[in-house]
Motif scaffolding. Sequence first.
Motif, mmCIF file in Angstrom:
data_model
loop_
_atom_site.group_PDB
_atom_site.id
_atom_site.type_symbol
_atom_site.label_atom_id
_atom_site.label_comp_id
_atom_site.label_asym_id
_atom_site.label_seq_id
_atom_site.Cartn_x
_atom_site.Cartn_y
_atom_site.Cartn_z
ATOM 1 N N GLY A 142 106.061 110.405 -28.642
ATOM 2 C CA GLY A 142 107.260 111.178 -28.321
ATOM 3 C C GLY A 142 107.186 111.781 -26.934
ATOM 4 N N GLN A 143 105.994 112.318 -26.613
ATOM 5 C CA GLN A 143 105.808 112.894 -25.283
ATOM 6 C C GLN A 143 105.977 111.837 -24.208
ATOM 7 N N ASN A 172 102.661 109.565 -12.514
ATOM 8 C CA ASN A 172 103.722 108.727 -13.067
ATOM 9 C C ASN A 172 105.090 109.166 -12.544
ATOM 10 N N PHE A 214 111.840 102.043 -22.753
ATOM 11 C CA PHE A 214 111.607 100.912 -23.644
ATOM 12 C C PHE A 214 111.355 101.365 -25.079
ATOM 13 N N SER A 267 101.244 111.848 -26.922
ATOM 14 C CA SER A 267 101.793 111.210 -28.124
ATOM 15 C C SER A 267 102.972 110.316 -27.735
ATOM 16 N N MET A 298 104.297 102.770 -25.001
ATOM 17 C CA MET A 298 103.247 102.376 -24.055
ATOM 18 C C MET A 298 103.844 101.709 -22.815
ATOM 19 N N MET A 299 105.047 101.192 -22.958
ATOM 20 C CA MET A 299 105.557 100.316 -21.898
ATOM 21 C C MET A 299 106.125 101.028 -20.678
ATOM 22 N N GLY A 300 106.548 102.262 -20.872
ATOM 23 C CA GLY A 300 107.280 102.918 -19.788
ATOM 24 C C GLY A 300 106.444 103.715 -18.809
ATOM 25 N N THR A 301 105.160 103.883 -19.155
ATOM 26 C CA THR A 301 104.313 104.731 -18.312
ATOM 27 C C THR A 301 102.997 104.028 -18.009
ATOM 28 N N ALA A 302 102.294 104.517 -16.989
ATOM 29 C CA ALA A 302 100.972 104.005 -16.661
ATOM 30 C C ALA A 302 99.935 104.911 -17.307
ATOM 31 N N ALA A 303 99.270 104.394 -18.351
ATOM 32 C CA ALA A 303 98.412 105.223 -19.202
ATOM 33 C C ALA A 303 97.222 105.840 -18.471
ATOM 34 N N THR A 304 96.682 105.109 -17.497
ATOM 35 C CA THR A 304 95.466 105.616 -16.839
ATOM 36 C C THR A 304 95.783 106.561 -15.687
ATOM 37 N N MET A 305 97.074 106.798 -15.464
ATOM 38 C CA MET A 305 97.443 107.703 -14.380
ATOM 39 C C MET A 305 97.973 109.013 -14.945
#
Lengths: 264, 309
Positions: free
Chosen positions: A152-153, A102, A86, A150, A90-97
């Motif tokens: 990019g990462q 992931n 996306f 980040s 922020m949209m493509g991954t689960a931030a708290t995992m």
Amino acid sequence: MLELRNVTKVFNPGTVNEKIALDNFSMTLEDGEFVTVIGGNGAGKSTMMNAIAGVWPVDAGQILIDGEDVTKLSEHKRAKYLGRVFQDPMMGTAATMGIEENLALAKRRGYGRTLRAGITKKEREDYRQRLAILGLGLEDRLTTKVGLLSGGQRQALTLLMATLQKPKLLLLDEHTAALDPKTAAKVLEITEYIVNKDHLTTLMITHNMKDAIVHGNRLIMLMDGRIILDIRGEEKKKLTVEDLLHKFGEASGEEFTSDKAILG
Amino acid sequence: MNVLNLLIAMPGVLTQGLIWGIAAIGIYITYRILDFADLTVDGSLCTGGAVCIMMLFSGYNVVISMLAATFAGMLTGLATGIFHTFMGIPPILSGILTQLALYSVNLEIMGKANQVINVDKYNLLVSLRYTKGVSIYKNSIFVMAVAIILLVVILYWFFGTELGCALRATGCNDGMARAQGINTNFSKVLGLMISNGLVGLSGALLSQYQGFADINMARGAIVIGLAAVIIGEAVFGRWFHNFGLKLIGIACGSVLYFIVLQTVTWMGVDPNWLKFFSAMIVAIFLAIPYWKDKYFTKPTIKEGGKNHA
């Protein structure tokens, strides 16, 4: 590989905000094609992506992936055929995992989720190697929460997740637009590498005309929910930004005015 | 104000805290993991208690009765889940609808507004009577501590499975979850069922402990549960990073909450005002992260992406 037949999508029908986002839209993608998509704001680029991904049902028309009619298939069921990245990192991954968690989620795309282990030791080794190829040092941070990475990462990771199970179609929705130029270039380089390695059929939206010309083997331009330009093969190789601007003016009867598209 | 009176009450307070700890862990699953503020619990806790007591009256043993209570709790979660996913009703309203409906259901289960159970006539797992002067294995504090550890082990395992990970992903980022082929509606319903199953179990234990089930026993359960979650995170969060330890921390938070409550009552505060203070405490704790963000964060200059690609 992908076929859209007369797809129509209208937002806010019957109101003053009515917007025909896709207007009797048809398009066919051959196996292994890498198509870049350009167009101004509201041209229908993202709507086209979301229609393919099944974010909401379309109003009319058919969508076929590898010959199978997926028009009525819900978003999570279609996911088995699609890899998606996306615009918003922020949209493509689960931030708290964690990074590995992931990846493990993505590894199970298209398979039933049961009470088996969410991630195995063997997988971890595989992820480590795949992450090392990205050259971002993520291979030593498998358990790091993705929220700490980040933009990019995160996009590079999302790209890896989208292609961990080889998708029939890779959908990239302006996936470098939110990154600084240098990071964007790096993510594009990774994109190019992964797409070539796995011969993925790819649809990439970009607002950058140069990127649209340099990458891929076919280019389409959208306006008002229709394709106004479709260039492939040798013709595309010779294409310049000036040509594009000229063709845009020709096809639409107006100047292409977005600075972002010219300078980006 | 005799300190001894406070100390004498402690074994009971501890047991009560641990029993509510199970409900708090259930609430943690919806509120934190699933990101779903589920008000069903204000009904389902009573459902669990009512089902357990009525099953005991009908001659079933305590284990079967508690399993039935858990199952009943899961059904209430299913109801809220259907309201939300199938009928498109917002989370909070879905919970409120189930909660209201449960008032009638709970009355129907019990036949009247409350049912008293005599600990001498029935073989109960926990009771206020079992908090002191009984063998350690029968002691309710011990029983509850073991129950919580068992529960945490099971949940730790579950949230590490494919299904558990899917549930966590759904709560964290449901768009991403769907893009990875996760049926987020199913995840939400499953999470609500697990959560309310635990809340029902907690209600079953609570009604045994206090010797009765009452139509009002679940009133404010969501606030008590949230208080436990918030206190647990605030007090133990610094050390408890592991998921299992976090859950233990929440159970401990629940115990702390009841100790504070008991202390306040002991200090002579009118018990009628306890719910008021509970609500205020939770409100303030919920506000703290917001205030921190708004008033106490120094503006930071974001670094460029040079080395962060």
